[in-house]
Design an enzyme around this catalytic site. Structure first.
Site, PDB file in Angstrom:
ATOM      1  N   GLY A  82       0.531  -2.024  -0.242  1.00 40.87           N
ATOM      2  CA  GLY A  82       0.209   0.007  -0.255  1.00 40.87           C
ATOM      3  C   GLY A  82       1.544   1.543   0.362  1.00 40.87           C
ATOM      4  O   GLY A  82       0.627   2.201   0.633  1.00 40.87           O
ATOM      5  N   THR A  83       1.764   1.730  -0.724  1.00 42.92           N
ATOM      6  CA  THR A  83       3.116   2.233  -0.552  1.00 42.92           C
ATOM      7  C   THR A  83       2.313   3.396  -1.480  1.00 42.92           C
ATOM      8  O   THR A  83       2.272   4.439  -1.616  1.00 42.92           O
ATOM      9  CB  THR A  83       4.103   2.454  -0.374  1.00 42.92           C
ATOM     10  OG1 THR A  83       4.358   1.735  -1.742  1.00 42.92           O
ATOM     11  CG2 THR A  83       5.152   1.525   0.366  1.00 42.92           C
ATOM     12  N   ILE A  90      -6.542 -10.076 -11.624  1.00 43.98           N
ATOM     13  CA  ILE A  90      -7.674  -9.955 -12.953  1.00 43.98           C
ATOM     14  C   ILE A  90      -8.525  -9.020 -12.488  1.00 43.98           C
ATOM     15  O   ILE A  90      -9.266 -10.351 -11.994  1.00 43.98           O
ATOM     16  CB  ILE A  90      -6.951 -11.245 -13.582  1.00 43.98           C
ATOM     17  CG1 ILE A  90      -5.763 -11.683 -13.859  1.00 43.98           C
ATOM     18  CG2 ILE A  90      -7.396 -10.563 -14.844  1.00 43.98           C
ATOM     19  CD1 ILE A  90      -5.473 -12.615 -14.967  1.00 43.98           C
ATOM     20  N   ASN A 134      -4.308   1.819 -13.573  1.00 48.79           N
ATOM     21  CA  ASN A 134      -3.601   0.769 -13.217  1.00 48.79           C
ATOM     22  C   ASN A 134      -2.581   1.550 -12.986  1.00 48.79           C
ATOM     23  O   ASN A 134      -2.147   2.085 -13.776  1.00 48.79           O
ATOM     24  CB  ASN A 134      -3.767  -0.772 -14.015  1.00 48.79           C
ATOM     25  CG  ASN A 134      -3.149  -1.278 -13.062  1.00 48.79           C
ATOM     26  OD1 ASN A 134      -2.431  -1.696 -11.789  1.00 48.79           O
ATOM     27  ND2 ASN A 134      -2.304  -2.236 -13.986  1.00 48.79           N
ATOM     28  N   HIS A 169       1.464  -0.429 -12.875  1.00 42.88           N
ATOM     29  CA  HIS A 169       2.215  -0.901 -13.400  1.00 42.88           C
ATOM     30  C   HIS A 169       3.892  -0.945 -13.669  1.00 42.88           C
ATOM     31  O   HIS A 169       4.176   0.404 -14.142  1.00 42.88           O
ATOM     32  CB  HIS A 169       1.865  -1.459 -14.986  1.00 42.88           C
ATOM     33  CG  HIS A 169       3.097  -2.773 -15.137  1.00 42.88           C
ATOM     34  ND1 HIS A 169       2.251  -3.646 -15.182  1.00 42.88           N
ATOM     35  CD2 HIS A 169       3.740  -3.616 -16.205  1.00 42.88           C
ATOM     36  CE1 HIS A 169       3.142  -5.220 -15.172  1.00 42.88           C
ATOM     37  NE2 HIS A 169       3.996  -4.600 -16.082  1.00 42.88           N
TER      38      HIS A 169
END
Ligand code: GAR
Length: 206
Positions: free
Chosen positions: A14-15, A95, A110, A112
């Site tokens: 959760g950073t 997913i 998102n 990535h």
């Protein structure tokens, strides 16, 4: 510009969630993190949300649902009921079903830890290192039905050093993530964008 409510879904440390919460508190990112959902009971992200006083914090156990779609739709109901405009995946390692993606079309993003379209999947950092890439980085993108494949909102590169391990490279990438994610959210709220095919075209700043 009014702040917009967001939901954050996170499976791990959760950073990135912490970076978004901090940027919001400092007035650098006009969002209100109203919901945090995790698929892991012991995700540190849940504690970070509690410490920050997030209104709705939920662990939903995938085992309690018949299938992926049912699970995702339970998450979607919570998010919609709370009036969130955006759904932000921050280390969410599941997913998503097509039903969920469709429900939040162009409102689901998102981050990535790779320069997409290279090194998609669960270990973008390790894959880049093993491949021998000399440049790595992170990507914020809209989520579509394929893995790590939606239109790209923003990217930042970092060098890969000869001395790098997976951990040191990931740490260098994460430093950039903590700036890029809140900054991209800010632009989404304040500036907005349109799509030209796969291309995200940011509206002119006022
Ligand atoms: C981040 O580096 C994020 O880019 C990555 O997981 C990490 C979560 O860290 N996401 C993926 O690999 C998604 N395919 P955090 O829990 O400390 O924010």
């Amino acid at each position: 510009m009014a702040r917009q409510a967001i939901a954050v879904m996170a499976s791990g440390r959760g950073t990135n969630l912490a970076a978004i919460l901090e940027a919001a508190t400092q007035g650098k990112c006009p969002v209100d993190v109203r919901v945090v959902i995790s698929n892991k009971a012991d995700a540190p992200a849940l504690r970070i949300a509690r410490d920050a006083g997030v209104e709705t914090i939920l662990f939903l156990n995938p085992k309690d649902y018949q299938n992926r779609t049912d699970y995702d739709l339970a998450c979607a109901d919570v998010i919609e009921k709370a009036g969130c405009q955006w759904v932000v995946l921050a280390g969410y390692m599941r997913i998503l079903s097509s039903a969920f993606v469709q429900r939040f079309k162009h409102r689901l993003i998102n981050i990535h830890p790779a320069l997409l379209p290279a090194f998609i999947g669960a270990d973008g950092v390790g894959d880049a290192l093993r491949y021998g890439a000399k440049v790595a980085g992170c990507t914020v993108h809209l989520v579509d039905e394929e893995v790590d494949s939606g239109p790209i909102l923003a990217q930042v590169s970092v060098p890969v050093l000869d001395s790098d391990t997976r951990e040191s490279l990931h740490a260098r990438i994460q430093k950039e993530e903590y700036k890029l994610y809140p900054e991209t959210l800010r632009r989404m709220v304040e500036q907005g964008f349109s799509l030209d095919g796969r291309r995200v075209i940011w509206n002119q700043s006022i």
